[in-house]
Design an enzyme around this catalytic site. Structure first.
Site, short mmCIF file in Angstrom:
data_model
loop_
_atom_site.label_atom_id
_atom_site.label_comp_id
_atom_site.label_asym_id
_atom_site.label_seq_id
_atom_site.Cartn_x
_atom_site.Cartn_y
_atom_site.Cartn_z
N PRO A 136 0.83 -1.20 0.00
CG PRO A 136 -0.80 -1.61 1.59
CD PRO A 136 0.52 -2.11 1.10
CD GLU A 137 3.19 2.74 -4.37
OE1 GLU A 137 3.03 3.85 -4.91
OE2 GLU A 137 3.77 1.80 -4.94
#
Length: 271
Positions: free
Chosen positions: A2-3
C-alpha cells in the site's frame, strides 16, 4: 505494498467513524514488524481524538499518546461495528465503543507502535526522516528542484527514498515520470527547473487522481470499508510491459531499479 493513496483512502474510510470512540481493549496476534511498545491493557479507557496521516503511516491520536500504524507489504485495515472472529492473519485488534479496528496482514511486515507523543523517540525514529507531504502546501516546485540538484542517483530511485517528498512509491513514481516525460534512469541533478516543475505537478496530479479512484488494488488492498481501488485500471505505464503506449503506441518497457520494476515509454520519456 500500500502506497500513500491507499493509506489516505484507508484513513478517510474510518477516521470520521472512529473519532470520539473509547478504547475497550486491544488484542494482539502474532508479532508484527515492531512491538507495540506498551502493554495492551494500558490502552483501555483511552479515547480516539482523530486519525491523521504522515507519509505511509496512519496516526491514531488518543487523549493520551498515539498509535502509529503501517500497513507493510500486504496489510489492510477493517473497521466495523462487528467483525467475523479473528483469523490467522489478523494480528491487531482495537475494540472501541464505536466498532472494531482490525489489522489484517498475511506477511506481517506491518506494525502498530504506541508513542507518548510525536516528540517521543519511537515516533521520531519512524517519522523523523520523512520528506514533505506531496499533497500539502509545503511541497513547492522551487524547493523540489533545489533538493533534486543535490542528488546524483536516478530520479526514480530518489523519489522512492522519500526524504525529499514522502509517499511517492513504485506505482506512482512510474506514472508521474511518464506524465512529466522524464526517463526514470535520468540523474536527478540533471533535471532542469522546467522539467522539475513538470514532475512536481505530475506527482501532485497522479496522487490526487489515485486517491479519487480509491487507490490501487493489485492483490488484496481494500479500504477499511472493504472497497477496492481502481487506479491500476487507469495506469499509463505501470504493469503494462509489452503493451502499446496509450499516447504514442510505442511498446511499454520495464527495467529493474533497486530491486523494483520500473515501467516507461522509451519514446515519450526522454533523458
Amino acid at each position: 505494498m500500500p502506497e500513500l493513496p491507499e493509506v489516505e483512502v484507508t484513513r478517510r474510510s474510518f477516521a470520521g467513524r472512529i473519532a470520539g470512540a473509547q478504547v475497550l481493549c486491544v488484542t494482539l496476534g502474532k508479532p508484527l514488524r515492531w512491538p507495540l511498545g506498551c502493554e495492551p491493557a494500558a490502552l483501555a479507557g483511552r479515547r480516539v481524538i482523530s486519525v491523521a496521516r504522515r507519509g505511509k503511516y496512519l496516526l491514531i491520536h488518543l487523549d493520551q499518546g498515539l498509535l502509529l500504524v503501517h500497513l507493510g507489504m500486504s496489510g489492510s485495515l477493517q473497521f466495523a461495528p462487528d467483525l467475523e472472529p479473528r483469523g490467522k492473519h489478523d494480528h491487531f485488534e482495537l475494540q472501541t465503543s464505536q466498532g472494531v479496528l482490525r489489522l489484517h496482514d498475511p506477511r506481517r511486515f506491518g506494525a502498530v507502535v504506541h508513542a507518548r507523543s510525536l516528540d517521543d523517540a519511537s515516533a521520531i525514529k519512524l517519522l523523523g526522516g520523512l520528506g514533505v507531504e506531496p499533497l500539502e502546501a509545503g511541497f513547492d516546485p522551487l524547493g523540489f528542484h533545489r533538493a533534486l540538484r543535490l542528488r546524483r542517483a536516478a530520479i526514480k530511485q530518489v523519489l522512492l527514498i522519500g526524504d525529499i517528498v514522502v509517499g511517492v512509491g513504485n506505482i506512482y513514481a512510474s506514472e508521474a515520470l511518464f506524465m512529466a516525460g522524464i526517463h526514470p534512469a535520468l540523474r536527478a541533478d540533471r533535471l532542469s527547473k522546467p522539467r522539475a516543475t513538470r514532475l512536481h505537478g505530475a506527482i501532485v496530479s497522479v496522487l490526487q487522481r489515485a486517491v479519487s479512484l480509491g487507490g490501487s488494488t493489485l492483490r488484496d488492498f481494500s479500504s477499511a470499508e472493504g472497497q477496492s481501488g481502481y487506479f491500476q485500471l487507469d495506469a499509463m505505464v505501470y504493469g503494462r510491459e509489452g503493451l502499446p503506449c496509450r499516447v504514442c503506441g510505442t511498446t511499454v518497457k520495464a527495467m529493474r531499479q533497486g530491486q523494483r520494476s520500473t515501467f516507461f515509454c522509451p519514446t515519450c520519456q526522454k533523458k
